[in-house]
Motif scaffolding. Structure first.
Motif, short mmCIF file in Angstrom:
data_model
loop_
_atom_site.label_atom_id
_atom_site.label_comp_id
_atom_site.label_asym_id
_atom_site.label_seq_id
_atom_site.Cartn_x
_atom_site.Cartn_y
_atom_site.Cartn_z
N GLN A 78 0.83 -1.20 0.00
CA GLN A 78 0.00 0.00 0.00
C GLN A 78 0.86 1.26 0.00
O GLN A 78 0.56 2.24 -0.69
CB GLN A 78 -0.93 -0.01 1.23
CG GLN A 78 -1.90 1.15 1.30
CD GLN A 78 -2.92 1.11 0.19
OE1 GLN A 78 -3.21 0.04 -0.36
NE2 GLN A 78 -3.48 2.27 -0.15
N ASP A 79 1.97 1.23 0.77
CA ASP A 79 2.87 2.39 0.79
C ASP A 79 3.53 2.60 -0.57
O ASP A 79 3.67 3.73 -1.04
CB ASP A 79 3.93 2.19 1.87
CG ASP A 79 3.35 2.20 3.27
OD1 ASP A 79 2.23 2.74 3.42
OD2 ASP A 79 4.00 1.67 4.19
N MET A 80 3.94 1.53 -1.21
CA MET A 80 4.56 1.65 -2.52
C MET A 80 3.58 2.13 -3.57
O MET A 80 3.94 2.90 -4.48
CB MET A 80 5.16 0.29 -2.95
CG MET A 80 6.27 -0.22 -2.04
SD MET A 80 7.66 0.93 -1.92
CE MET A 80 8.23 0.92 -3.60
N ARG A 81 2.34 1.73 -3.47
CA ARG A 81 1.32 2.21 -4.40
C ARG A 81 1.11 3.70 -4.24
O ARG A 81 0.97 4.44 -5.22
CB ARG A 81 0.01 1.44 -4.18
CG ARG A 81 -1.05 1.73 -5.24
CD ARG A 81 -2.34 0.99 -4.96
NE ARG A 81 -2.13 -0.46 -4.93
CZ ARG A 81 -2.20 -1.18 -3.83
NH1 ARG A 81 -2.48 -0.62 -2.66
NH2 ARG A 81 -2.01 -2.49 -3.89
N ARG A 82 1.09 4.17 -3.01
CA ARG A 82 0.94 5.60 -2.76
C ARG A 82 2.16 6.38 -3.25
O ARG A 82 2.03 7.48 -3.79
CB ARG A 82 0.71 5.84 -1.27
CG ARG A 82 0.41 7.29 -0.94
CD ARG A 82 -0.15 7.44 0.46
NE ARG A 82 0.74 6.88 1.45
CZ ARG A 82 0.50 5.74 2.12
NH1 ARG A 82 -0.62 5.07 1.88
NH2 ARG A 82 1.35 5.29 3.02
N LEU A 83 3.35 5.81 -3.09
CA LEU A 83 4.56 6.48 -3.57
C LEU A 83 4.58 6.56 -5.10
O LEU A 83 5.06 7.56 -5.66
CB LEU A 83 5.80 5.71 -3.08
CG LEU A 83 6.13 5.86 -1.60
CD1 LEU A 83 7.30 4.96 -1.24
CD2 LEU A 83 6.45 7.31 -1.26
#
Length: 301
Positions: A78-83
């Protein structure tokens, strides 16, 4: 010239003279990481002026694995998708970046529609970047300026393309593109070479479907007129159209002035005027008189 891939030499196949001893390998570097990706190239696409960020921006991969090949956790995914979302937004955050991106998208469309080479596209992008750096694009249509820059690049590289071609593909007025072109030439101090009418022969002949014999005679007519320095001040496309029309009359090819006018983008009046100049012995020499009797029989076919 032959190239030996094992030794990296480029030499002549007749005399054996070695021109280049070590040739650089243009292929992408390969990597040997233990992952499941089918792309083994270490580097990405080459740098290009036709990309808004010149191809230097990095991208965050969409694979849910780390460098060791282990799967990421749900929270890390989820963090990588937001980044990735913020990374894509940050690349075009500035207004100048968005303008370049929109302009080069139209430039990429022109490349496919007009079958332009990579060198022409790079030159057009360079001219557009210079114009944007001097603030010449502000207050003007992006389509007009990118069309004018591409037309200037075609003129600079000797690619036979007309203003009507750009106006039709960009769906803008020819007058607006020509106005932007004059602005770029004056403000950027561009030195545009004169288009040779010989290069326009193949373009017109391919659209009509003429044979090689007809094209060759038209080329001889243009070269003879150019040697006499009697083509100065006349449009190259009109000269090429008139030479092809005269060649068609000589070999009894059933092609009308209307068809040549549509293929060349010049009016029928221009073709007739240039054609009369070709058959006048005092202007283009006595060797042009041989096509005059057939011209009288059907001058406006």
């Amino acid at each position: 010239m032959l190239t030996d891939g094992s030794t990296g030499e480029r030499f002549c196949q007749h005399c054996g003279n070695v021109v280049v001893e070590r040739i650089e390998d243009p292929r992408a570097e390969q990597r040997s990481f233990a992952d499941s990706s089918s792309d083994k190239s270490r580097t990405g696409a080459p740098n290009s002026l036709a990309i808004h960020d010149r191809g230097l921006a990095t991208t965050i991969g969409s694979e849910g694995r780390d460098a060791a090949g282990k799967s990421l956790s749900a929270s890390m995914k989820q963090d990588m998708r937001r980044l990735r979302i913020w990374d894509s937004r940050s690349q075009t955050q500035e207004k100048a970046g968005r303008s370049l991106r929109a302009a080069f998208m139209e430039l990429d469309k022109l490349k496919d529609k007009l079958t332009l080479s990579d060198s022409v596209i790079e030159r057009a992008a360079q001219i557009y970047r210079k114009a944007a750096g001097k603030g010449l694009v502000r207050g003007r249509s992006v389509l007009d300026v990118i069309g004018a820059a591409t037309y200037a690049a075609c003129r600079d590289t000797g690619t036979p393309r007309t203003l009507n071609d750009f106006a039709d593909e960009l769906n803008v007025k020819r007058k607006s593109i020509s106005k932007s072109y004059r602005m770029l030439v004056n403000e950027l101090d561009l030195r545009m070479p004169v288009i040779d009418a010989v290069s326009c022969i193949s373009k017109i002949a391919s659209k009509i479907g003429l044979d090689e014999k007809t094209k060759r005679y038209a080329l001889e007519m243009l070269k003879d007129a150019s040697e006499r320095e009697e083509t100065a001040g006349k449009g190259p496309m009109g000269l090429a159209a008139a030479a092809l029309y005269a060649s068609c009359l000589k070999y009894n090819v059933k092609v009308s002035q209307r068809e040549i006018s549509i293929a060349s983008g010049v009016t029928e009046v221009t073709i007739r005027n240039r054609y009369r100049a070709f058959i006048e012995p005092d202007e283009f020499g006595k060797n042009m008189q041989e096509i005059k009797p057939q011209a009288v029989a059907a001058p406006t076919a």
